[in-house]
Design an enzyme around this catalytic site. Structure first.
Site, PDB file in Angstrom:
ATOM      1  N   ARG A 113      14.812 -67.960  12.145  1.00  0.00           N
ATOM      2  CA  ARG A 113      14.234 -68.675  12.192  1.00  0.00           C
ATOM      3  C   ARG A 113      13.117 -67.403  13.748  1.00  0.00           C
ATOM      4  O   ARG A 113      13.901 -66.379  13.908  1.00  0.00           O
ATOM      5  CB  ARG A 113      14.207 -69.774  13.495  1.00  0.00           C
ATOM      6  CG  ARG A 113      15.264 -70.057  14.864  1.00  0.00           C
ATOM      7  CD  ARG A 113      14.829 -71.419  15.642  1.00  0.00           C
ATOM      8  NE  ARG A 113      15.935 -71.140  16.738  1.00  0.00           N
ATOM      9  CZ  ARG A 113      16.741 -72.468  16.596  1.00  0.00           C
ATOM     10  NH1 ARG A 113      16.969 -73.307  15.932  1.00  0.00           N
ATOM     11  NH2 ARG A 113      17.033 -72.413  17.431  1.00  0.00           N
ATOM     12  N   GLU A 143      13.216 -66.144  17.264  1.00  0.00           N
ATOM     13  CA  GLU A 143      14.503 -66.365  18.055  1.00  0.00           C
ATOM     14  C   GLU A 143      15.316 -65.463  17.321  1.00  0.00           C
ATOM     15  O   GLU A 143      14.648 -63.924  17.848  1.00  0.00           O
ATOM     16  CB  GLU A 143      14.728 -67.646  18.336  1.00  0.00           C
ATOM     17  CG  GLU A 143      15.452 -67.895  19.509  1.00  0.00           C
ATOM     18  CD  GLU A 143      15.981 -69.562  19.781  1.00  0.00           C
ATOM     19  OE1 GLU A 143      16.343 -69.952  20.439  1.00  0.00           O
ATOM     20  OE2 GLU A 143      15.608 -69.994  19.205  1.00  0.00           O
ATOM     21  N   ASP A 159      25.589 -68.240  24.454  1.00  0.00           N
ATOM     22  CA  ASP A 159      26.256 -68.599  23.099  1.00  0.00           C
ATOM     23  C   ASP A 159      27.092 -67.358  22.992  1.00  0.00           C
ATOM     24  O   ASP A 159      28.744 -68.347  22.472  1.00  0.00           O
ATOM     25  CB  ASP A 159      25.273 -68.530  21.734  1.00  0.00           C
ATOM     26  CG  ASP A 159      24.153 -69.396  22.046  1.00  0.00           C
ATOM     27  OD1 ASP A 159      24.019 -69.287  20.961  1.00  0.00           O
ATOM     28  OD2 ASP A 159      23.412 -69.485  23.196  1.00  0.00           O
ATOM     29  N   TRP A 188      24.838 -69.342  30.879  1.00  0.00           N
ATOM     30  CA  TRP A 188      24.468 -68.796  30.412  1.00  0.00           C
ATOM     31  C   TRP A 188      24.717 -67.447  30.808  1.00  0.00           C
ATOM     32  O   TRP A 188      25.350 -66.429  30.775  1.00  0.00           O
ATOM     33  CB  TRP A 188      23.044 -69.123  30.228  1.00  0.00           C
ATOM     34  CG  TRP A 188      23.007 -70.282  28.834  1.00  0.00           C
ATOM     35  CD1 TRP A 188      22.670 -69.545  27.870  1.00  0.00           C
ATOM     36  CD2 TRP A 188      22.696 -71.094  28.393  1.00  0.00           C
ATOM     37  NE1 TRP A 188      22.016 -70.526  26.814  1.00  0.00           N
ATOM     38  CE2 TRP A 188      22.554 -71.484  27.145  1.00  0.00           C
ATOM     39  CE3 TRP A 188      23.554 -72.201  28.892  1.00  0.00           C
ATOM     40  CZ2 TRP A 188      22.858 -72.242  26.683  1.00  0.00           C
ATOM     41  CZ3 TRP A 188      23.889 -72.990  28.707  1.00  0.00           C
ATOM     42  CH2 TRP A 188      23.653 -73.744  27.590  1.00  0.00           C
ATOM     43  N   GLU A 196      23.242 -75.061  14.457  1.00  0.00           N
ATOM     44  CA  GLU A 196      23.236 -75.197  15.667  1.00  0.00           C
ATOM     45  C   GLU A 196      23.423 -76.674  16.791  1.00  0.00           C
ATOM     46  O   GLU A 196      23.722 -76.880  17.095  1.00  0.00           O
ATOM     47  CB  GLU A 196      21.977 -75.100  15.872  1.00  0.00           C
ATOM     48  CG  GLU A 196      20.978 -75.001  17.304  1.00  0.00           C
ATOM     49  CD  GLU A 196      19.432 -74.482  17.484  1.00  0.00           C
ATOM     50  OE1 GLU A 196      18.895 -74.094  18.397  1.00  0.00           O
ATOM     51  OE2 GLU A 196      19.207 -74.866  16.418  1.00  0.00           O
ATOM     52  N   HIS A 216      24.585 -70.903  13.731  1.00  0.00           N
ATOM     53  CA  HIS A 216      24.987 -70.318  15.302  1.00  0.00           C
ATOM     54  C   HIS A 216      26.096 -70.484  15.839  1.00  0.00           C
ATOM     55  O   HIS A 216      26.651 -71.794  15.127  1.00  0.00           O
ATOM     56  CB  HIS A 216      24.300 -72.554  16.088  1.00  0.00           C
ATOM     57  CG  HIS A 216      22.587 -72.011  16.492  1.00  0.00           C
ATOM     58  ND1 HIS A 216      21.766 -71.373  16.453  1.00  0.00           N
ATOM     59  CD2 HIS A 216      22.203 -71.854  17.862  1.00  0.00           C
ATOM     60  CE1 HIS A 216      20.941 -70.846  17.558  1.00  0.00           C
ATOM     61  NE2 HIS A 216      21.406 -70.683  18.012  1.00  0.00           N
TER      62      HIS A 216
END
Ligand code: BGC
Length: 917
Positions: free
Chosen positions: A485, A487, A494, A550, A762, A783
């Site tokens: 997508r 992104e 991740d 993150w 995902e 993902h």
């Protein structure tokens, strides 16, 4: 190899004991164009003798292979160095010069004083330092369309080679992507060069040995430029030009003649035009009109008429970025996939199923009239009607269009785009499709496969394959969240949850070393770390940045690389960045040491309590943020200790303890209840050592209770999932861990596999039990974040792990555990010292446990045989006492622990029936 030759070799190895192989410089074998001024040298020892340890080494470096092998006055000779180090040993000779090849060799002494033969020579070649560049940044004449998807510029330069060439190197980089051609040949097989870095601060250049491509007389060098990450669509708000509007090239061809004379052909006044690539965008796809091909534009021998080409301009303001040599494995074509089925879709398109979700494109092979346009659309799944499902791609069109030139048998692959897909829906084919019409070309950073994991359970094996394909799909120069997508960004969270698993499957040391350079480069001066790296989104210390779990990537991945590869210099390089993040988060938490960040991603995509599809549990962001602050503080303290910064180590250790106490006061009851009583709360609190030892059993009991109460289903999201099974397994709830892993109904790791998944999803319910799709606004079928379970499988089922006190697998732990009805499993890992492996099986109805292990030379391991009695253990069919290589063996409660040196071992825990009376 004939039996005789084998016998001779075996005799030689037996006679000489050890040999040295696998010579590496930094993360690469025989690298060309590195700019590390003091490179680190590594080697592996091969020996059939158990318990082989290195006692000393000798290194020699020379600027010619001949003088090296003659051993005559090498440039540097370390002499005999008493040391068992064989990984990341610093070159300590005279300073290296640019564009110079250094040959090196090594020999070692083992602990019984035997010296190995010299290794086969290896080399490294230095690239350019910033001052060595004299080429100019050239750019095609600006067009109004620069801000829109526009034709890819072609740049060319004719030149003459007047003498016999000894060697030639091309040093090249660009703003935007580049493909380089010399005399009609593509230079190298790397894709998406120069790669994606923090373009405003760091820009990679590549070095190519082009000696073989040059010829006396007329030569032509050419470049095609593509929008790429530099100015193509990027980010999730339909933006372009996030790094700049003008594509540009910097190329420096250095020719060394036999005569010793050197000549340089550099980017300056070249010719520019456009050709068949009408537009090429990473998200959008490529439009290619073969009728506009510029045949012979770089052929060289035949004169080419470029009078209608314009002249390139010179960039007025060269990019501010520092030019750095590319040091991580490049992106390449890594697999070809044939269609597993071809059929007509209700939409009328021809649907090719490649049987595997992956990243790459389709090679089209077609014959038909000129002007025919074939349109290829790419998608991961089919909708209920059997058509290609593309709603989850959002604004990423993922469509390639090829217009035929009418030549016989046309073969087309795109240049500057990639797609995330399993299915290709094709319209406009001029003839009947067959299995050669579409071939899937998988692309990825070309990382060496280091791990293998296989069990007696086909679904678990599929899970492992899905994790590996997820990694292969998303490790494309940067670790992206997803490949399909609009992104495909270097999402930090991740990457940090997956790094440990990634390091089992593939050699990711160089890959992450490069990316961590961008983490530090794009880190905010406040110490805050952006959500995605490289960070095209802009923002500041809080907008698109500064998020627990993150941003902790800045600490967790350097530490993971140190543990896995012993990469101390990476830890040293990243230390300022690691500290800066912890200091920033500490400031955000304030004196109370409880970080109340308000809205943050938190345990992203956990099954929330208000989730109609599955009543989950929501863990507060303050608990999560404080837990990660503590964890990163702990890791920074350990890092400081490794780097000998004792004061820092002490002060961060004290800070960790203080945060731990604050966490305990704020989130932990005296009966072991943590926070909102969620699986993630317990997993983080226990994994990060945040509870008083006395409360761990109670807390773990509550966790196991929650899991059992949900009939062995999980509720965790991105941050809780990686720790869930580890915590259950380490606190006496291994059966619950196995039950969660073996669970096939939603939510679980195996549920997507029961729905045909070939990569990691995902969301736990990308396709819901009622077969409807999850919210297309965020529903990737590729993902890898939930694939973070992979390290637990290697460590517990396969049973191979590092001893954290001795990084790099210098000392390993082998402790496989059967469970979930498994009757066998094997895991192996190519460590920096060599192959480490464990393979077990349960025989005679599960009574007899057999375990084969391989421990690489110059390392040792602790082997644990669970629920065994020393007397029942055999190695090579006999008791453990005085077994060659067995350093010690002891009963540790219900288990047997055996300390072994290098070598191959076959352990058996005898079944009750077999035991002598
Ligand atoms: C990305 C994830 C990321 C998440 C954070 C998503 O859009 O795909 O990879 O971790 O946002 O919110």
């Amino acid at each position: 190899m004939t039996l005789l030759a084998l016998a001779v070799l075996a005799a030689q190895v037996a006679q000489v004991g050890t040999t040295v192989e696998g010579l590496r410089v930094e993360y690469l074998t025989n690298p060309i164009g590195i700019d590390v001024v003091q490179p680190r040298l590594s080697w592996r020892i091969a020996s059939a003798t158990r318990n082989t340890m290195q006692a000393a080494y000798q290194l020699q470096v020379a600027t010619s292979e001949a003088s090296l092998t003659r051993g005559a006055n090498p440039l540097w000779d370390s002499g005999k160095v008493t040391s068992d180090a064989s990984v990341f040993v610093d070159y300590a000779g005279p300073p290296v010069a640019s564009r110079t090849r250094y040959y090196w060799r090594v020999r070692v002494w083992d602990t019984s004083g035997r010296v190995s033969p010299w290794s086969t020579p290896a080399f490294w070649e230095t690239g350019l330092q910033p001052a060595d560049w004299t080429a100019e940044w050239i750019t095609p004449p600006p067009t109004a369309a620069d801000s829109l998807p526009s034709p890819s510029p072609f740049l060319r330069r004719a030149f003459r080679v007047g003498d016999a060439v000894r060697s030639a190197r091309l040093y090249v980089t660009s703003l935007g992507l580049n493909e380089i051609y010399l005399n009609g040949q593509r230079v190298g097989d790397q894709l998406f060069t120069p790669g994606w870095t923090s373009y405003r601060r760091r820009l990679q250049y590549q070095t190519y040995d082009v000696t073989a491509l040059l010829r006396r007389g007329a030569n032509v060098i050419g470049a095609i430029l593509g929008d790429g990450w530099y100015r193509g669509n990027l980010g999730f708000s339909r933006q372009r030009n996030l790094y700049g509007r003008q594509l540009a090239l910097l190329a420096q061809l250095e020719i060394r003649y036999q005569s010793g004379r050197t000549e340089r052909v550099a980017s300056g006044d070249w010719k520019a035009s456009t050709g068949p690539i009408l537009s090429s965008d990473i998200y959008g796809g490529e439009t290619y009109d073969a009728r506009r091909e510029l045949s012979g534009w770089t052929a060289g021998e035949a004169p080419y008429d470029d009078r209608n080409w314009t002249t390139t301009g010179v960039l007025v303001h060269p990019p501010p970025a520092v030019l750095v040599a590319a040091m991580s494995p490049p992106v390449r074509r890594v697999r070809e996939l044939r269609p597993v089925s071809i059929r007509l879709a209700p939409s009328g398109e021809t649907l090719f199923d490649l049987g595997q979700n992956f990243t790459g494109w389709a090679r089209l092979t077609v014959t038909g009239p000129a002007g025919t346009t074939v349109t290829m659309r790419f998608g991961e799944v089919l909708d209920k009607g059997g058509n290609l499902y593309t709603a989850n791609l959002r604004a990423a069109a993922q469509t390639d269009r090829y217009t035929l030139s009418g030549k016989s048998r046309e073969v087309y692959e795109p240049h500057f785009t990639f797609h995330g897909f399993r299915y290709v829906a094709v319209a406009g084919l001029p003839s009947q499709a067959d299995s050669t019409t579409i071939t899937g070309i998988a692309v990825s950073s070309d990382l060496g496969q280091t791990g293998s994991f296989v069990t007696s359970d086909s679904l678990l094996n599929q899970l492992q394959r899905n994790i590996v394909w997820g990694q292969r799909s998303n490790f494309l120069d940067v670790p992206t969240d997803c490949p399909q997508r609009d992104e495909r960004l270097g999402w930090t969270g991740d990457a940090q949850v997956f790094a440990r698993t990634a390091a089992f499957n593939m050699d990711v040391n160089g890959f992450f070393a490069k990316w961590l350079g961008d983490v530090a480069a794009d880190q905010d001066p406040s110490g805050s770390v952006p959500w995605v790296i490289p960070n095209p989104l802009g923002g500041d210390s809080v907008r698109f940045a500064g998020t627990a779990g993150w941003s902790d990537v800045a600490v967790i991945i350097p530490w993971t690389m140190y543990l896995t590869y012993g990469d101390r210099r990476l830890l040293e390089r990243q230390y300022p960045s690691m500290r800066a993040w912890v200091d920033y988060a500490h400031r955000r938490a304030g004196t109370g040491l409880i970080w109340r960040p308000g809205w943050q991603f938190g345990d992203w995509l956990a099954l929330h309590s208000d989730d109609p599809s599955y009543p989950g549990a929501t863990t507060g962001t303050d608990l999560i943020a404080t837990a990660f602050l503590a964890h990163s503080t702990d890791l920074v303290s350990r890092t400081a200790a490794v780097l000998g910064r004792t004061d820092d180590a002490a002060s961060y250790r004290a800070l960790f303890r203080a945060i731990r106490e604050a966490f305990d006061r704020e989130f932990v009851s005296r009966t072991g209840r943590v926070g909102e009583n969620t699986q993630t709360a317990y997993a983080l609190a226990i994994a990060f050592d945040l509870l008083p030892d006395s409360l761990v059993p109670a807390a773990a009991g509550r966790l196991a209770q929650d899991v059992a109460a949900r009939e062995h289903h999980l509720t965790t999201g991105f941050l809780g999932t990686p720790y869930l099974l580890h915590v259950l397994g380490a606190t006496g709830h291994m059966a619950d861990a196995f039950a969660l892993l073996a669970q096939r109904t939603y939510p679980s790791w195996l549920y997507p596999i029961t729905r045909g998944a070939t990569t990691m999803w995902e969301r736990w319910d990308g396709i819901r039990p009622d077969s409807s799709f999850e919210d297309p606004g965020m529903n990737s079928f590729n993902h890898y974040a939930f694939g973070a379970v992979g390290d637990w499988m290697y460590q517990n089922i396969g049973g191979i792990d590092v001893d954290p006190a001795v990084p790099g697998y210098r000392r390993a732990r082998i402790a496989p555990r059967p469970g979930a009805g498994l009757t066998s499993a094997s895991a192996s890992l190519e460590t920096v010292y060599g192959k480490l492996s464990s393979a077990w099986r349960l025989d005679t109805g599960g009574q007899r446990f057999a375990l084969d292990v391989t421990i690489p030379p110059n390392t040792s391991a602790e082997v644990t045989l669970w629920d065994a009695r020393l007397a029942d253990v055999r190695e090579g069919g006999v008791g453990l006492t005085d077994r060659d290589g067995v350093r010690a063996a002891r009963q540790r409660g219900p288990d047997v622990v055996v300390d072994v040196g290098s070598g191959r071992y076959s352990f058996v825990v005898m079944a009750r029936a077999e035991k002598q009376p």
